[in-house]
Scaffold this active site. Sequence first.
Site, mmCIF file in Angstrom:
data_model
loop_
_atom_site.group_PDB
_atom_site.id
_atom_site.type_symbol
_atom_site.label_atom_id
_atom_site.label_comp_id
_atom_site.label_asym_id
_atom_site.label_seq_id
_atom_site.Cartn_x
_atom_site.Cartn_y
_atom_site.Cartn_z
ATOM 1 N N ASN A 10 -2.875 -3.315 11.238
ATOM 2 C CA ASN A 10 -3.185 -3.871 9.922
ATOM 3 C C ASN A 10 -2.033 -4.823 9.577
ATOM 4 O O ASN A 10 -0.980 -4.395 9.122
ATOM 5 C CB ASN A 10 -3.291 -2.717 8.911
ATOM 6 C CG ASN A 10 -3.635 -3.192 7.516
ATOM 7 O OD1 ASN A 10 -3.688 -4.394 7.252
ATOM 8 N ND2 ASN A 10 -3.869 -2.250 6.612
ATOM 9 N N ARG A 92 -7.716 -4.701 11.185
ATOM 10 C CA ARG A 92 -8.265 -5.008 9.875
ATOM 11 C C ARG A 92 -8.318 -6.533 9.739
ATOM 12 O O ARG A 92 -7.318 -7.214 9.926
ATOM 13 C CB ARG A 92 -7.362 -4.442 8.794
ATOM 14 C CG ARG A 92 -7.857 -4.748 7.423
ATOM 15 C CD ARG A 92 -6.912 -4.210 6.395
ATOM 16 N NE ARG A 92 -7.480 -4.368 5.078
ATOM 17 C CZ ARG A 92 -6.813 -4.099 3.978
ATOM 18 N NH1 ARG A 92 -5.588 -3.644 4.043
ATOM 19 N NH2 ARG A 92 -7.380 -4.265 2.817
ATOM 20 N N HIS A 180 -11.697 -4.945 0.129
ATOM 21 C CA HIS A 180 -11.302 -3.522 0.185
ATOM 22 C C HIS A 180 -12.431 -2.647 0.726
ATOM 23 O O HIS A 180 -12.502 -1.450 0.440
ATOM 24 C CB HIS A 180 -10.870 -2.992 -1.205
ATOM 25 C CG HIS A 180 -9.593 -3.587 -1.707
ATOM 26 N ND1 HIS A 180 -9.436 -4.027 -3.006
ATOM 27 C CD2 HIS A 180 -8.418 -3.830 -1.077
ATOM 28 C CE1 HIS A 180 -8.214 -4.511 -3.163
ATOM 29 N NE2 HIS A 180 -7.575 -4.411 -2.009
ATOM 30 N N GLY A 211 -3.060 -4.858 -4.178
ATOM 31 C CA GLY A 211 -4.358 -5.496 -4.408
ATOM 32 C C GLY A 211 -5.203 -4.482 -5.155
ATOM 33 O O GLY A 211 -5.048 -3.282 -4.938
ATOM 34 N N ARG A 240 -1.499 -11.188 -8.213
ATOM 35 C CA ARG A 240 -2.686 -12.055 -8.346
ATOM 36 C C ARG A 240 -3.249 -11.971 -9.760
ATOM 37 O O ARG A 240 -3.214 -10.902 -10.381
ATOM 38 C CB ARG A 240 -3.762 -11.638 -7.338
ATOM 39 C CG ARG A 240 -3.452 -12.074 -5.919
ATOM 40 C CD ARG A 240 -4.413 -11.475 -4.911
ATOM 41 N NE ARG A 240 -3.811 -10.374 -4.179
ATOM 42 C CZ ARG A 240 -4.430 -9.565 -3.333
ATOM 43 N NH1 ARG A 240 -5.722 -9.747 -3.091
ATOM 44 N NH2 ARG A 240 -3.797 -8.586 -2.726
ATOM 45 N N GLU A 378 -7.842 3.594 5.256
ATOM 46 C CA GLU A 378 -8.507 2.452 5.895
ATOM 47 C C GLU A 378 -8.291 2.475 7.405
ATOM 48 O O GLU A 378 -9.184 2.089 8.170
ATOM 49 C CB GLU A 378 -7.939 1.149 5.305
ATOM 50 C CG GLU A 378 -8.385 0.930 3.867
ATOM 51 C CD GLU A 378 -7.387 0.134 3.047
ATOM 52 O OE1 GLU A 378 -6.214 0.576 2.941
ATOM 53 O OE2 GLU A 378 -7.761 -0.911 2.504
HETATM 54 P P1 AMP Z 1 -0.747 0.072 -2.135
HETATM 55 O O1 AMP Z 1 -0.953 -1.420 -2.110
HETATM 56 O O2 AMP Z 1 -2.028 0.847 -2.088
HETATM 57 O O3 AMP Z 1 0.279 0.541 -1.156
HETATM 58 O O4 AMP Z 1 -0.120 0.389 -3.593
HETATM 59 C C1 AMP Z 1 1.098 -0.156 -4.015
HETATM 60 C C2 AMP Z 1 1.248 0.079 -5.505
HETATM 61 O O5 AMP Z 1 1.205 1.499 -5.767
HETATM 62 C C3 AMP Z 1 2.571 -0.421 -6.084
HETATM 63 O O6 AMP Z 1 2.356 -1.064 -7.342
HETATM 64 C C4 AMP Z 1 3.337 0.865 -6.315
HETATM 65 O O7 AMP Z 1 4.244 0.750 -7.377
HETATM 66 C C5 AMP Z 1 2.215 1.809 -6.698
HETATM 67 N N1 AMP Z 1 2.644 3.206 -6.617
HETATM 68 C C6 AMP Z 1 2.962 3.937 -5.526
HETATM 69 N N2 AMP Z 1 3.373 5.172 -5.903
HETATM 70 C C7 AMP Z 1 3.335 5.199 -7.265
HETATM 71 C C8 AMP Z 1 3.634 6.170 -8.270
HETATM 72 N N3 AMP Z 1 4.079 7.385 -7.936
HETATM 73 N N4 AMP Z 1 3.469 5.839 -9.560
HETATM 74 C C9 AMP Z 1 3.019 4.617 -9.911
HETATM 75 N N5 AMP Z 1 2.706 3.661 -9.023
HETATM 76 C C10 AMP Z 1 2.860 3.944 -7.717
#
Ligand code: AMP
Length: 409
Positions: A10, A92, A180, A211, A240, A378
Site C-alpha cells: 500500500n 492498493r 475507501h 482521508g 483536504r 484494507e
Molecule cells: P488513518 O489515516 O486511518 O491512519 O488515521 C489517521 C488519523 O487518526 C489522524 O488524524 C490521527 O490523529 C487519528 N487518530 C489516531 N489515533 C487517535 C486517537 N487515539 N484519538 C484521536 N485521533 C486519533
Amino acid sequence: MTVPAIAVINAGSSSLKFSLYALHGDELQLRGRGQVEGLGTSPRFVARDAVGATLAEQRWPAPITHDAALDHVTGFLRERDDGIALRGVGHRVVHGGLAYHAPTRLTPAVVDALQAFVPLAPLHQPHNLGPIRRLLHASPELPQVACFDTAFHRTNPELAQMFALPHALHEAGVRRYGFHGLSYEYVASVLPRLAPAAAAGRTLVLHLGNGASICALQRGRSVASTMGFTAVDGLMMGTRTGALDPGVVLYLMDERGLDARAVERLIYSESGLLGVSGVSSDMRTLLASAEPRAKLAVELFVYRIGREIGSLAAALGGLDAIVFTAGIGENSAPVRARVGEAAAWLGVQIDPAANEAGAGCISTASSRVSVWVVPTDEELMIARHTLNLLSADEGSTPRAAGVARGDTN
Ligand code: AMP
C-alpha cells in the site's frame, strides 16, 4: 516444506506499507507488517510480527526515493525468508475508473491504462503505480494484482453517480466514483457476523482517518458515498477541503491568480483540519490543543459529518446502523460522541461507557440506530482478493474464506 504467502503493498505519497499473509488451508494468517514512512523527510523503517513485536528497524539520515523504500522492503522479505513461497503481490490502487471494477491481474498494458487516472487521484495514483512498475520489471514472473478503492462503489445506482453536467461528460467518465472501497468492503464482510441486523439493513460506514468519507450500504452493497470524481470531495479531511463550491476555485484562479497546480496544493494539502486550525492535520494534536482554531477545526469536522449523515440517510430512506472505522473512527471516543449528538435526531444514542471502552456495539439498548466500532483492514481485503484471483487463474482451490483471529488490526 514451504508455506504459500501473499504480500500486500500500500504505497502512498510519503509512506510504503506492506503486509505478509501466509496461507494455511483457506485461511490467510498475518505473518508480519511494516512500513517505510517519512520518505521525503526523515525516513524510518519498522517491521513487526503478527502480535506487534518489532522484527527490524532502520532510519536514514536523509530523504529516500519510493524505489529505494520498495527495494528495502523486498530485501527485508527476501532475507527473512521464513520458509515462505510468495505466490503473488496485491496492491492498493486508488482509482480504477469505469473499466476496472474488480481486482485485476497486472501487466504493463494494464499499468499504462491505470496511468490515465493519475489526474483523478494525483496524491495517490502515481505512488500506487510506482512499485507495480518496478516489480513488473524486476520480477516479471511474480503475479501482481491491483485492488481498487473505487471498485466497491460500482454498485451505486446511475443517479448516485451523476453530476448535473451535460450528459456527454457523464458518458466520458466524469462521474462520482467514491473511494475507501477496500475499507468499506472489509467492514461489509465482517458485519453479518458482528451485527446481522445492521448488515441486512441501511448502514452508514464512517471511514474517518486522515482521508475521510462515508459510505451508505443497503444490505451490504454500496449505494452512495461522500467522495466523488476525486478523493477531495465530501467530508473535511486532514489536509483536504472536502466538498467545495466550484465557484471558489474560479474565484481563486480569476481574482487571486492561482494556477491549477496552486489550487491542487491548496485543496489537497493545505486545507481541512490543517488549514482551518493552522495547527495540525492530526486529530490527536487538535483534541489536545487549547488553540481556539484547533477547536473550530474539530467543530467543523463534526458538523460536516453530521450534514453528510443526514444526506446519506435520505438517500437510504432511513437508517438502521452507523459504523465508525479508521484512525479517528476507531480511536477517538470524543469525536464519536460528538458525531452521535449530531445524529441524535435520527434516533442515534451512544452509550458513554461503551464508547469509552471503544469496541463492538457502542449504542444504548434503546437507541433506534445501532452504533458500532469496527477496526478496518484494507490489507487483509487486498490479500483475499489477490489470493482469490490467482487461485481462479490457476484453476486451483484455495479461496480466502476464513479470517484467522489476531490478524485484524
Ligand atoms: P488513518 O489515516 O486511518 O491512519 O488515521 C489517521 C488519523 O487518526 C489522524 O488524524 C490521527 O490523529 C487519528 N487518530 C489516531 N489515533 C487517535 C486517537 N487515539 N484519538 C484521536 N485521533 C486519533
